[in-house]
Design a protein around this motif. Structure first.
Motif, short mmCIF file in Angstrom:
data_model
loop_
_atom_site.label_atom_id
_atom_site.label_comp_id
_atom_site.label_asym_id
_atom_site.label_seq_id
_atom_site.Cartn_x
_atom_site.Cartn_y
_atom_site.Cartn_z
N ASN A 42 0.83 -1.20 0.00
CA ASN A 42 0.00 0.00 0.00
C ASN A 42 0.86 1.25 0.00
OD1 ASN A 42 -2.29 -1.65 0.28
ND2 ASN A 42 -2.11 -1.63 2.51
N ALA A 43 0.51 2.17 -0.86
CA ALA A 43 1.18 3.47 -0.90
C ALA A 43 0.11 4.54 -1.12
CB ALA A 43 2.22 3.51 -2.01
N GLU A 44 0.51 5.76 -1.03
CA GLU A 44 -0.46 6.82 -1.21
C GLU A 44 -1.00 6.80 -2.63
OE1 GLU A 44 0.96 10.61 -0.05
OE2 GLU A 44 -0.92 11.64 -0.47
N ASN A 45 -2.30 6.65 -2.76
CA ASN A 45 -3.02 6.66 -4.04
C ASN A 45 -2.71 5.46 -4.94
OD1 ASN A 45 -4.28 9.13 -3.43
ND2 ASN A 45 -2.49 10.24 -4.17
N THR A 46 -1.97 4.48 -4.43
CA THR A 46 -1.75 3.26 -5.21
C THR A 46 -1.70 2.05 -4.28
OG1 THR A 46 0.66 3.31 -5.13
CG2 THR A 46 -0.39 4.48 -6.97
N VAL A 47 -2.11 0.92 -4.84
CA VAL A 47 -1.93 -0.36 -4.17
C VAL A 47 -1.41 -1.34 -5.21
CG1 VAL A 47 -3.02 -2.28 -2.96
CG2 VAL A 47 -3.82 0.06 -2.56
N SER A 48 -0.34 -1.99 -4.90
CA SER A 48 0.21 -3.01 -5.79
C SER A 48 -0.02 -4.38 -5.15
CB SER A 48 1.70 -2.78 -6.01
OG SER A 48 1.90 -1.56 -6.70
N MET A 49 -0.54 -5.27 -5.95
CA MET A 49 -0.81 -6.62 -5.47
C MET A 49 -0.04 -7.60 -6.32
SD MET A 49 -4.41 -8.70 -5.24
CE MET A 49 -4.69 -8.53 -7.00
N PHE A 50 0.43 -8.66 -5.68
CA PHE A 50 1.25 -9.64 -6.38
C PHE A 50 0.75 -11.05 -6.09
CE2 PHE A 50 4.18 -6.32 -7.31
CZ PHE A 50 4.21 -5.50 -6.19
N LEU A 51 0.94 -11.91 -7.06
CA LEU A 51 0.67 -13.32 -6.87
C LEU A 51 1.89 -14.08 -7.33
CD1 LEU A 51 -1.55 -15.35 -5.96
CD2 LEU A 51 -2.05 -15.66 -8.40
N GLN A 52 2.62 -14.61 -6.38
CA GLN A 52 3.78 -15.44 -6.69
C GLN A 52 3.28 -16.87 -6.86
OE1 GLN A 52 7.13 -14.40 -7.09
NE2 GLN A 52 7.28 -16.48 -7.91
N MET A 53 3.45 -17.39 -8.07
CA MET A 53 2.94 -18.71 -8.40
C MET A 53 4.11 -19.66 -8.57
SD MET A 53 0.41 -17.17 -11.34
CE MET A 53 -0.58 -18.62 -11.58
N ALA A 54 4.03 -20.82 -7.93
CA ALA A 54 5.09 -21.81 -8.02
C ALA A 54 4.49 -23.18 -8.31
CB ALA A 54 5.89 -21.83 -6.73
N ALA A 55 5.37 -24.10 -8.69
CA ALA A 55 4.94 -25.48 -8.96
C ALA A 55 3.77 -25.50 -9.93
CB ALA A 55 4.61 -26.21 -7.67
#
Length: 116
Positions: A73-86
């Motif tokens: 979370n940052a001001e005016n932005t949200v970054s979301m990640f999905l680390q996928m393995a196997a």
């Protein structure tokens, strides 16, 4: 308004890894949750993983133990990640980012293809 931009899909071999990213920018609500969904063509979108505004994750059975969701979370932005393995060929599908505060917003989708 909130805009969503996804990235990170692509081609990977079975057993490999990928990292999907979704950036939400604009008037971000502090209560907003975010998530990743998968959709097979002609079928409904199904939850892969989601994460609450206070960083509590939830995984579908198929993702538990293989995928990790996170957000920054940052001001005016949200970054979301999905680390996928196997990854397996069954993970080959379009993945969609969802931002939800009062009404859900969807990203444009990113294709993941797992093949040898």
């Amino acid at each position: 308004q909130v805009q969503l931009v996804e990235s990170g899909g692509g081609l990977v071999q079975p057993g490999g890894s990928l990292r999907l990213s979704c950036k939400a920018s604009g008037r971000i609500a502090s209560i907003a949750s975010m998530g990743w969904y998968r959709q097979v063509q002609g079928e409904k979108r199904v939850l892969v993983a989601c994460i609450s505004s206070n960083n509590i994750p939830l995984y579908a059975d198929s993702a538990e133990g293989r995928f990790t969701i996170s957000r920054d979370n940052a001001e005016n932005t949200v970054s979301m990640f999905l680390q996928m393995a196997a990854l397996t060929p069954e993970d080959t599908v379009e993945y969609y980012c969802r931002y939800r505060a009062y009404t859900p917003l969807w990203g444009q989708g990113t294709q993941v293809t797992v093949t040898s």
